[in-house]
Design an enzyme around this catalytic site. Structure first.
Site, short mmCIF file in Angstrom:
data_model
loop_
_atom_site.label_atom_id
_atom_site.label_comp_id
_atom_site.label_asym_id
_atom_site.label_seq_id
_atom_site.Cartn_x
_atom_site.Cartn_y
_atom_site.Cartn_z
N CYS A 1 48.10 21.77 28.56
CA CYS A 1 49.37 21.11 27.87
C CYS A 1 49.00 20.51 26.78
O CYS A 1 48.23 19.37 27.01
CB CYS A 1 50.13 20.55 29.01
SG CYS A 1 51.81 19.97 28.17
N CYS B 1 50.93 18.22 25.39
CA CYS B 1 52.01 16.94 25.30
C CYS B 1 51.53 16.01 26.38
O CYS B 1 52.39 15.26 27.05
CB CYS B 1 53.29 17.72 25.35
SG CYS B 1 53.94 18.87 24.31
N CYS C 1 49.22 25.73 31.30
CA CYS C 1 50.72 26.48 31.02
C CYS C 1 50.59 27.67 31.78
O CYS C 1 49.58 28.45 31.34
CB CYS C 1 50.94 26.40 29.40
SG CYS C 1 52.43 27.03 28.93
N CYS D 1 52.78 25.05 33.54
CA CYS D 1 52.06 24.07 34.39
C CYS D 1 52.60 23.81 35.76
O CYS D 1 53.68 24.58 36.24
CB CYS D 1 52.41 22.71 33.68
SG CYS D 1 54.02 21.82 33.48
N CYS E 1 59.80 21.69 31.56
CA CYS E 1 58.76 21.78 30.50
C CYS E 1 58.93 20.62 29.75
O CYS E 1 59.69 20.35 28.92
CB CYS E 1 58.86 22.96 29.76
SG CYS E 1 57.60 23.08 28.55
#
Lengths: 135, 112
Positions: free
Chosen positions: A53, A55, A72, A74, A83
């Site tokens: 991920c 982010c 992902c 996740c 998400c």
């Protein structure tokens, strides 16, 4: 950050489309959001071999990529259908938060956002803690 | 007119530690989708609160030591500092009104 390879981009785009269909989620209405995350996942495939991920901040990306939780899709997506990267969201662009434990940052940020397709997704829902908010 | 200024490991102490006003730092990363949503809001706030709030942005990929020091996990994270110390944390692509509320509350709060 280097641009991801075409091969990884195609792989991730295919995965994202398929997973969204499977879970009854949509792409974000702002295409820049989706494009960024797809590129980030593809770049991590190139760098780490897995779609970590993009982010989150990881003190040790290589060590994190060996774990399951932020690959992902996740654990949060598989358990709660949430998400935080806004890749798999509702048609209105909001992430689903109704299954998250109270006090989770997603609840604080977005409030309670209901799941329009509760019959789809959450393959790991059995891993959610047994609390009233997740039953 | 205010503008969000990039901060790095080398400029952190000067920009954050020695700042006289309330400081907001946007911890972001290049391929983070929600960061793309928050960035323009952060720029707007820099203008709207010019003179009252110092607005900075930190690339977590390029400055991992700072991100690690403050326990950043999910991004974007907006950290607020007073006298060089973190006083408030907002995580995620929050609406502008929520950020304004947080800023207004911090500006009203007495400085320790």
């Amino acid at each position: 950050m280097p641009e991801p390879s075409e091969k990884s981009l195609i792989k991730i785009e295919k995965f994202v489309k398929g997973f969204a269909e499977k879970t009854g989620t949509a792409m974000h209405p702002n295409p820049t959001v989706t494009e960024s995350v797809v590129k980030g996942l593809a770049a991590n495939v190139d760098e780490l071999g897995r779609p970590l991920c993009p982010c989150n901040f990881y003190p040790d990306k290589k060590a994190e990529a060996k774990l399951r939780r932020w690959i992902c899709a996740c654990d949060e997506m598989q358990i709660y259908k949430y998400c935080h990267c806004l890749l798999f969201v509702r048609e209105d662009g909001l992430p689903i938060t109704e299954y998250l434990p109270e006090g989770h940052e997603g609840r604080k940020c977005y409030g309670v956002v209901n799941d329009p397709t509760p019959d789809k997704g959450r393959a790991l829902r059995h891993q959610a803690p047994k609390t009233p908010s997740t039953s | 007119m205010g503008k969000a200024v990039s901060v790095s490991t080398t400029t952190w102490d000067t920009e954050v530690g020695k700042a006289g006003s309330l400081v907001m730092v946007d911890f972001w990363a290049v391929w983070c989708g929600p960061c793309q949503m928050v960035a323009p809001i952060v720029e707007e706030l820099a203008t709207e609160y010019d003179g009252k709030l110092k607005v900075l942005k930190l690339n977590t990929d390029e400055n991992p030591d700072i991100a690690g020091k403050y326990g950043i996990m999910s991004i974007p994270t907006l950290l607020f500092f007073k006298n060089g110390q973190p006083v408030e944390k907002v995580v995620g692509a929050v609406p502008k009104r929520a950020l304004k509320e947080a800023i207004d509350n911090l500006l009203k709060a007495p400085t320790a």
